[in-house]
Write an enzyme that holds these catalytic residues in place. Sequence first.
Site, PDB file in Angstrom:
ATOM      1  N   ASP A  11      28.877  44.900  33.199  1.00  0.00           N
ATOM      2  CA  ASP A  11      29.727  43.718  33.259  1.00  0.00           C
ATOM      3  C   ASP A  11      28.834  42.485  33.207  1.00  0.00           C
ATOM      4  O   ASP A  11      27.894  42.357  34.008  1.00  0.00           O
ATOM      5  CB  ASP A  11      30.542  43.695  34.555  1.00  0.00           C
ATOM      6  CG  ASP A  11      31.627  44.755  34.581  1.00  0.00           C
ATOM      7  OD1 ASP A  11      32.008  45.240  33.507  1.00  0.00           O
ATOM      8  OD2 ASP A  11      32.098  45.094  35.686  1.00  0.00           O
ATOM      9  N   ASP A 130      43.270  47.848  31.618  1.00  0.00           N
ATOM     10  CA  ASP A 130      43.096  47.677  33.058  1.00  0.00           C
ATOM     11  C   ASP A 130      44.400  48.063  33.741  1.00  0.00           C
ATOM     12  O   ASP A 130      45.416  47.378  33.581  1.00  0.00           O
ATOM     13  CB  ASP A 130      42.719  46.234  33.390  1.00  0.00           C
ATOM     14  CG  ASP A 130      41.393  45.822  32.771  1.00  0.00           C
ATOM     15  OD1 ASP A 130      40.565  46.715  32.513  1.00  0.00           O
ATOM     16  OD2 ASP A 130      41.186  44.613  32.550  1.00  0.00           O
TER      17      ASP A 130
END
Length: 258
Positions: A11, A130
């Site tokens: 990330d 997600d």
Amino acid sequence: MLAKRIIPCLDVRDGQVVKGIQFRHHEIIGDIVPLAQRYATEGADELVFYDITASSDGRVVDKSWITKVAEVIDIPFCVAGGIKTVEDAGQILSFGADKISINSPALTDPTLITRLADRYGVQCIVVGIDTWFDESTGRYQVYQFTGDEKRTKATQWQTLNWVKEAQHRGAGEIVLNMMNQDGVRNGYDLTQLKQVRDVCHVPLIASGGAGAPEHFLDAFKQANVDGALAASVFHKHIINICELKQYLSQQGVEIRTC
């Protein structure tokens, strides 16, 4: 049978690799290029880079580091973050990425999936999803703009329906980011993975919850995923990739050894 894949996830925020828990409270892990080199050397099959605030900031992924990563690793890598146009994707691929992944922009404009697949081929178009399990309703719901706590929101899509829609529109691979499990290291959500596997006819990558080698084994054996993505266990040296692969191979999983 195709070999299963072990995929470290990096990330990226403000030019550095970070990691949170359930998409919150991110800490800085280190610099992008050295970490990419480390994982390539340690036996990763592929890398995924998420510019986690690009979509919520209304910008495309910062391209400055993509070329540098391409120069120092010899394994495939995927890049995600605010890719909203065919041109955005083309630039990232031209800088050396092997795949691009879209998430929030695809929810805003689902036709983007088809346009990207038509231009570049389904093999390099990944749709990240997600997904959050709502205990009050017993449903898995798709969320958007998850890189920004203030902008994160539930969408109209239930997870299984969006998985079907993304495939119909041309997704060549699905990465299922299970938000409830993210960073807590108590295992992948096998119940959800099995449900998604039943309706997913393209490669499926599990993401969120890996804390031990057994968790990877469960995802491969019980949910028949094609790859397992993890972050904190690799960033913090809790699991060694080569040792993980040896363990999985001993348990009968088809996997590329180091």
